[in-house]
Scaffold this active site. Structure first.
Site, PDB file in Angstrom:
ATOM      1  N   ASP A   1       0.824  -1.235   0.000  1.00  0.00           N
ATOM      2  CA  ASP A   1       0.000   0.000   0.000  1.00  0.00           C
ATOM      3  C   ASP A   1       0.844   1.266   0.000  1.00  0.00           C
ATOM      4  O   ASP A   1       0.588   2.192  -0.770  1.00  0.00           O
ATOM      5  CB  ASP A   1      -1.073   0.003   1.107  1.00  0.00           C
ATOM      6  CG  ASP A   1      -0.575  -0.127   2.523  1.00  0.00           C
ATOM      7  OD1 ASP A   1       0.642  -0.351   2.726  1.00  0.00           O
ATOM      8  OD2 ASP A   1      -1.401   0.007   3.453  1.00  0.00           O
TER       9      ASP A   1
ATOM     10  N   LEU B   1      -5.132  -7.287  13.060  1.00  0.00           N
ATOM     11  CA  LEU B   1      -6.432  -7.227  12.377  1.00  0.00           C
ATOM     12  C   LEU B   1      -7.001  -5.807  12.448  1.00  0.00           C
ATOM     13  O   LEU B   1      -8.195  -5.584  12.338  1.00  0.00           O
ATOM     14  CB  LEU B   1      -7.410  -8.241  12.995  1.00  0.00           C
ATOM     15  CG  LEU B   1      -6.958  -9.702  12.922  1.00  0.00           C
ATOM     16  CD1 LEU B   1      -7.942 -10.612  13.667  1.00  0.00           C
ATOM     17  CD2 LEU B   1      -6.794 -10.181  11.484  1.00  0.00           C
TER      18      LEU B   1
ATOM     19  N   SER C   1      -7.102  -3.312  14.914  1.00  0.00           N
ATOM     20  CA  SER C   1      -7.893  -2.729  16.001  1.00  0.00           C
ATOM     21  C   SER C   1      -7.682  -1.216  16.038  1.00  0.00           C
ATOM     22  O   SER C   1      -8.616  -0.466  16.315  1.00  0.00           O
ATOM     23  CB  SER C   1      -7.531  -3.362  17.344  1.00  0.00           C
ATOM     24  OG  SER C   1      -6.144  -3.281  17.555  1.00  0.00           O
TER      25      SER C   1
ATOM     26  N   ASP D   1      -5.620  -0.273   5.888  1.00  0.00           N
ATOM     27  CA  ASP D   1      -6.444  -0.672   7.036  1.00  0.00           C
ATOM     28  C   ASP D   1      -7.615   0.294   7.235  1.00  0.00           C
ATOM     29  O   ASP D   1      -8.766  -0.116   7.412  1.00  0.00           O
ATOM     30  CB  ASP D   1      -5.605  -0.710   8.317  1.00  0.00           C
ATOM     31  CG  ASP D   1      -4.382  -1.602   8.174  1.00  0.00           C
ATOM     32  OD1 ASP D   1      -4.301  -2.346   7.185  1.00  0.00           O
ATOM     33  OD2 ASP D   1      -3.514  -1.543   9.064  1.00  0.00           O
TER      34      ASP D   1
HETATM   35  C1  GLA Z   1      -0.141  -2.601   8.410  1.00  0.00           C
HETATM   36  C2  GLA Z   1      -0.310  -1.194   7.872  1.00  0.00           C
HETATM   37  C3  GLA Z   1      -0.896  -1.210   6.457  1.00  0.00           C
HETATM   38  C4  GLA Z   1      -0.112  -2.153   5.556  1.00  0.00           C
HETATM   39  C5  GLA Z   1       0.106  -3.503   6.223  1.00  0.00           C
HETATM   40  C6  GLA Z   1       1.011  -4.398   5.420  1.00  0.00           C
HETATM   41  O1  GLA Z   1      -1.369  -3.213   8.591  1.00  0.00           O
HETATM   42  O2  GLA Z   1      -1.158  -0.434   8.710  1.00  0.00           O
HETATM   43  O3  GLA Z   1      -0.937   0.096   5.943  1.00  0.00           O
HETATM   44  O4  GLA Z   1       1.096  -1.579   5.167  1.00  0.00           O
HETATM   45  O5  GLA Z   1       0.657  -3.370   7.520  1.00  0.00           O
HETATM   46  O6  GLA Z   1       0.427  -4.747   4.218  1.00  0.00           O
END
Ligand code: GLA
Length: 385
Positions: free
Chosen positions: A36, A125, A127, A172
């Protein structure tokens, strides 16, 4: 804890009923990891568990923050909403208040707030994204600011950068804001265009395995990965101008990779370029109903995160590698930031019990930790209840 109990807890805490209740979910990412913040695409789903926020304007000049999950109760004046506090959970909702203010929104009166979350903490996950997005959604509604869901995700991401000091990507918070029941979100993290792809898995479940080895996103290892990718971009720029690693196909990467003289940055870049391709292949496979292919890509994603990106470790590797041994497992990989947290697996219905039994026993024997398993239900994004 159910909604009724939460409402009672609000009255106990503040002596009056809450005016509104909001919810924002956690997420599980099916594939597209650490892409991302490299301008690549991701493929997460919102979960049915998340963070609840009960709120009431209090006609005072301060905001009260309480959580059913945490002991600290914090009261802040309206002029104290733009500075992070010493390490506390309140920084997540507070960071969101600060972003509204930074965008020129005036907060004229205080609020009483009570939060409860049922995303397991430290499980990778999201939170924290759920907590940020539920606050952003609630404030947007209370203040009538009419920011759209993408802006709410961006506000929440900024809160994470500036109040939790994690330079995370948008995945996320975007998944928490824009999730849709029984769909995964194919999100281009550069343009923020996205497509909801139905996840209709006949006879197959999405199983989440919690290693109970906490993922330590704030440990600096995440920000270090972000910096290593930036270095790779800088070195590639000596031979070809790019903004993000995700702009390169695997073939184009082969042409420029020798410019990356830093060995670690080179491995990180190789993961990102490969993962971007795997994500696009996986989305195509899912749309074509080819779960076998999807599963193979999940497994390859884990291997690349293990060997090139180096964000797995004993706990996640044991969980994934034990899963790969079970008949009826279509694919299994770490999900989220890594360094502990959860794996996500596609498992045929008839193999679920064997999975939980065999993977659970082998994992515990090897690590000494008791894992936990959840069947994921894909839910909607943030809402007012
Ligand atoms: C965490 C970060 C996301 C992403 C993932 C890995 O969850 O908050 O932005 O970079 O790691 O894919």
């Amino acid at each position: 804890m159910n909604l009724q109990e939460l409402k009672v807890a609000f009255v106990e805490a503040y002596g009056q009923e809450s005016e509104a209740v909001y919810f924002a979910p956690g997420r599980v990412n099916l594939i597209g990891e650490h892409t991302d913040y490299n301008g690549g695409s991701v493929f997460p789903c919102a979960l049915s568990f998340g963070a609840y926020l009960l709120m009431r304007p209090n006609n005072e000049k301060f905001v009260n923050f309480r959580s059913m999950n945490q002991p600290e109760v914090i009261k802040l004046g309206l002029n104290e909403l733009t500075t992070p506090l010493e390490k506390t959970w309140v920084n997540y909702p507070l960071g969101v208040f600060a972003q509204f203010i930074k965008r020129g929104v005036e907060i004229k009166q205080g609020y009483d707030i009570l939060i409860w979350g049922n995303v397991p903490n430290g499980a990778g996950l999201s939170s924290s994204a759920a907590l940020e997005v539920v606050t952003a959604y609630a404030l947007n509604d209370q203040l009538g600011t009419a920011f759209n869901r993408t802006v709410l995700a961006q506000i929440s991401q900024k809160a994470e950068h500036e109040f939790a000091f994690v330079n995370c990507g948008i995945m996320d918070q975007f998944a928490s804001a824009n999730g849709a029941k029984d769909s995964a979100i194919h999100l281009n993290c550069d343009t923020l265009n996205f497509e909801l792809v139905p996840v209709k898995l006949e006879g197959v479940k999405i199983l989440i395995s919690n290693t109970h080895s906490p993922h330590k996103l704030d440990s600096g290892a995440y920000n270090q990965r972000v910096a290593e990718c930036k270095l790779a971009v800088e070195q590639i720029n000596k031979v070809r101008p790019i903004k993000f690693l995700a702009e390169l196909t695997e073939a184009e990467f082969k042409d420029v990779e020798s410019a990356i003289t830093d060995v670690t940055a080179h491995k990180r870049a190789r993961h990102v370029v490969g993962e971007v391709q795997r994500t696009s292949d996986a989305v195509k496979a899912l749309k074509a109903g080819d779960l076998v292919k999807f599963g193979q890509l999940m497994n390859a994603s884990h291997v690349s995160l293990r060997d090139d990106y180096e964000v797995t470790g004993l706990h996640l590797d044991t969980m994934a590698e034990e899963a790969w041994k079970i008949d009826g497992v279509i694919g299994s990989r770490m999900t989220g930031g890594g360094f502990g947290g959860c794996t996500v697996s596609l498992v045929k219905d008839e193999a679920i019990d064997t999975f939980i039994d065999k993977v659970g026993t082998a994992y515990e024997a090897k690590t000494g930790l008791k894992p936990q398993f959840y069947i994921a239900e894909i839910g909607d994004g943030a809402c007012k209840l």
